[in-house]
Design a protein around this motif. Structure first.
Motif, PDB file in Angstrom:
ATOM      1  N   UNK A 180      71.861  29.304  -1.684  1.00 44.08           N
ATOM      2  CA  UNK A 180      71.280  30.257  -1.105  1.00 44.08           C
ATOM      3  C   UNK A 180      71.548  31.565  -1.476  1.00 44.08           C
ATOM      4  N   UNK A 181      70.710  32.635  -1.180  1.00 44.74           N
ATOM      5  CA  UNK A 181      70.678  34.029  -1.708  1.00 44.74           C
ATOM      6  C   UNK A 181      70.557  34.822  -0.891  1.00 44.74           C
ATOM      7  N   UNK A 182      71.607  35.900  -0.808  1.00 42.33           N
ATOM      8  CA  UNK A 182      71.717  37.069  -0.040  1.00 42.33           C
ATOM      9  C   UNK A 182      71.287  38.098  -1.072  1.00 42.33           C
ATOM     10  N   UNK A 183      70.265  38.929  -0.749  1.00 44.52           N
ATOM     11  CA  UNK A 183      70.012  40.140  -1.638  1.00 44.52           C
ATOM     12  C   UNK A 183      69.693  41.565  -0.995  1.00 44.52           C
ATOM     13  N   UNK A 184      70.395  42.426  -1.344  1.00 37.68           N
ATOM     14  CA  UNK A 184      70.405  43.809  -0.537  1.00 37.68           C
ATOM     15  C   UNK A 184      71.606  44.571  -0.520  1.00 37.68           C
ATOM     16  N   UNK A 185      71.517  45.594   0.111  1.00 43.34           N
ATOM     17  CA  UNK A 185      72.828  46.607   0.051  1.00 43.34           C
ATOM     18  C   UNK A 185      73.838  46.010   0.699  1.00 43.34           C
ATOM     19  N   UNK A 186      75.148  46.206   0.380  1.00 43.95           N
ATOM     20  CA  UNK A 186      76.013  45.468   0.863  1.00 43.95           C
ATOM     21  C   UNK A 186      76.662  46.409   1.823  1.00 43.95           C
ATOM     22  N   UNK A 196      76.286  29.896  -2.062  1.00 45.80           N
ATOM     23  CA  UNK A 196      75.567  31.370  -1.787  1.00 45.80           C
ATOM     24  C   UNK A 196      75.933  32.170  -2.875  1.00 45.80           C
ATOM     25  N   UNK A 197      75.045  32.894  -3.404  1.00 49.52           N
ATOM     26  CA  UNK A 197      75.069  34.046  -4.324  1.00 49.52           C
ATOM     27  C   UNK A 197      74.544  35.168  -3.498  1.00 49.52           C
ATOM     28  N   UNK A 217      79.676  33.553  -4.259  1.00 50.41           N
ATOM     29  CA  UNK A 217      79.829  34.289  -5.458  1.00 50.41           C
ATOM     30  C   UNK A 217      79.187  35.612  -5.323  1.00 50.41           C
ATOM     31  N   UNK A 218      79.841  36.833  -5.752  1.00 48.22           N
ATOM     32  CA  UNK A 218      79.249  37.923  -5.720  1.00 48.22           C
ATOM     33  C   UNK A 218      78.786  38.274  -7.232  1.00 48.22           C
ATOM     34  N   UNK A 219      77.467  38.649  -7.399  1.00 45.06           N
ATOM     35  CA  UNK A 219      77.094  38.868  -8.675  1.00 45.06           C
ATOM     36  C   UNK A 219      76.756  40.300  -9.017  1.00 45.06           C
ATOM     37  N   UNK A 265      64.923  35.770 -11.888  1.00 43.77           N
ATOM     38  CA  UNK A 265      65.487  34.393 -12.039  1.00 43.77           C
ATOM     39  C   UNK A 265      66.333  33.828 -10.557  1.00 43.77           C
ATOM     40  N   UNK A 266      67.072  34.999  -9.899  1.00 45.35           N
ATOM     41  CA  UNK A 266      67.722  34.711  -8.627  1.00 45.35           C
ATOM     42  C   UNK A 266      66.770  34.447  -7.606  1.00 45.35           C
ATOM     43  N   UNK A 267      65.587  35.161  -7.561  1.00 52.53           N
ATOM     44  CA  UNK A 267      64.653  34.979  -6.410  1.00 52.53           C
ATOM     45  C   UNK A 267      63.913  33.796  -6.523  1.00 52.53           C
ATOM     46  N   UNK A 268      63.262  33.399  -7.700  1.00 52.66           N
ATOM     47  CA  UNK A 268      62.443  32.250  -7.990  1.00 52.66           C
ATOM     48  C   UNK A 268      63.068  30.989  -7.853  1.00 52.66           C
ATOM     49  N   UNK A 269      64.255  30.896  -8.211  1.00 53.94           N
ATOM     50  CA  UNK A 269      65.198  29.658  -8.387  1.00 53.94           C
ATOM     51  C   UNK A 269      65.992  29.458  -6.850  1.00 53.94           C
ATOM     52  N   UNK A 270      66.112  30.337  -6.017  1.00 57.82           N
ATOM     53  CA  UNK A 270      66.838  30.004  -4.851  1.00 57.82           C
ATOM     54  C   UNK A 270      66.306  29.187  -4.089  1.00 57.82           C
ATOM     55  N   UNK A 271      67.030  28.207  -3.508  1.00 57.39           N
ATOM     56  CA  UNK A 271      66.573  27.079  -2.394  1.00 57.39           C
ATOM     57  C   UNK A 271      66.010  28.103  -1.178  1.00 57.39           C
TER      58      UNK A 271
END
Length: 344
Positions: A166-172, A192-193, A219-221, A231-237
């Motif tokens: 799973x991916x979360x992408x945005x301002x923390x 979760x990344x 994990x926080x990247x 890469x994060x966007x295209x391979x996330x479930x």
């Protein structure tokens, strides 16, 4: 006569000024990190491709096919209007203000203007444009216009191969829902990344960091851009978008779907509009989001990308803005014509 004027206006190449904010942590245009900067870049480039004369006022380090005027070091936000008026072309047809407080559009100007409201603010300029119907309803009380943001889908890598995270992408920050994304990961046991700049250090340290340290699946990247973001966007479930506030648009949802990645989102802000083609992805609660993440009843990657190409492209956004520019210019010219004294 009016019909002939409209046809002539449609064929006319316009001289357009695009203005974006200048503030301490301003991103240059284009930017892989700032959503507003990315939208302004896409709009500017497409206007230039269509033969219009465009000037772009932006932060130092920006690049553009348009005539680029970068702000001098130390220029304050309040000084932007004066700087723009001093350096813009004398034959400008319209100014498009993207500054967060409509700094230019609220001034008395020699030509008409439109002001895109990218973030919630109380003071709007003339001809406000909101980035969703919901934003126009809440911030504009139903007045003004709305035009969806668009991306260049050719710049987004598509993949049907997903890697089970799973991916979360945005301002923390709290309102973006990063804590709720962690709750989904905890309830499902999934990896979760978390990607994005830490904008609320105390919130991260007290409420996020400890939960990450306790769970080896989370994990926080850090803040990402370029190839790493792709890469994060295209391979996330799946991308989790558990926004807690009235998000005006949420560009990352469109970016993820362009890569063939589904989005599970809480039903806040513009989410019902952006995901209107996939109502099964809209969630009423974190519990429901966790259940949907476990069930994985997602649309196909190809269907997700096609959806974006049909609704949220830079070309569609530019066409919509051009129609609005011409309508506002037409009204201005008509008004001026009515003021002209009749000759005897």
């Amino acid at each position: 006569m009016a019909s002939k004027q409209n046809k002539a206006l449609k064929k006319r190449r316009l001289t357009i000024v695009q203005v974006i904010s200048n503030y301490p942590d301003a991103q240059p245009v284009p930017s892989n990190k700032g959503g507003t900067e990315k939208v302004v870049h896409e709009l500017t480039e497409e206007l230039v491709r269509r033969g219009h004369h465009v000037s772009l006022f932006a932060a130092l380090g920006s690049r553009s096919s348009a005539r680029l005027i970068t702000y001098p070091k130390g220029l304050k936000h309040s000084q932007i209007p004066q700087y723009v008026l001093r350096h813009m072309p004398s034959d400008t047809h319209i100014i498009h203000d993207h500054t967060f407080r409509s700094a230019v559009g609220r001034r008395k100007l020699p030509c008409p203007s439109v002001c895109t409201v990218h973030l919630p603010v109380k003071r709007h300029g003339k001809n406000p444009v909101y980035v969703s119907k919901r934003a126009r309803q809440l911030m504009g009380r139903g007045k003004g216009f709305y035009i969806y943001n668009g991306i260049n889908t050719h710049e987004y890598e598509f993949s049907s191969e997903k890697r089970g995270y799973l991916l979360f992408m945005g301002r923390i920050i709290r309102n973006k829902g990063v804590l709720q994304a962690i709750q989904v990961a905890e309830r499902t046991g999934k990896k979760l990344l978390i990607a994005g700049p830490i904008k609320a250090p105390e919130f991260f340290r007290k409420e996020i960091q400890k939960r990450i340290q306790r769970n080896p699946n989370i994990r926080y990247v850090g803040a990402v851009g370029g190839d790493q973001k792709q890469k994060l966007l295209k391979h996330a479930e799946c991308l989790l978008f558990p926004t807690l506030w009235e998000e005006p648009f949420g560009l990352v949802m469109v970016e993820a779907m362009a890569c063939g990645t589904p989005v599970l989102a809480l039903k806040n802000g513009s989410v019902p509009e952006v995901l209107s083609g996939f109502p099964q992805l809209i969630c009423k609660s974190v519990s429901q989001m966790a259940r949907k993440a476990q069930q994985k009843n997602y649309p196909s990657p190809a269907k997700l990308r096609l959806y974006v190409t049909q609704r949220f492209t830079n070309k569609q956004m530019t066409s919509n803005y051009l129609r609005l520019y011409r309508e506002i210019i037409r009204r201005r010219e008509q008004k001026r014509g009515q003021r002209q004294p009749t000759r005897r």
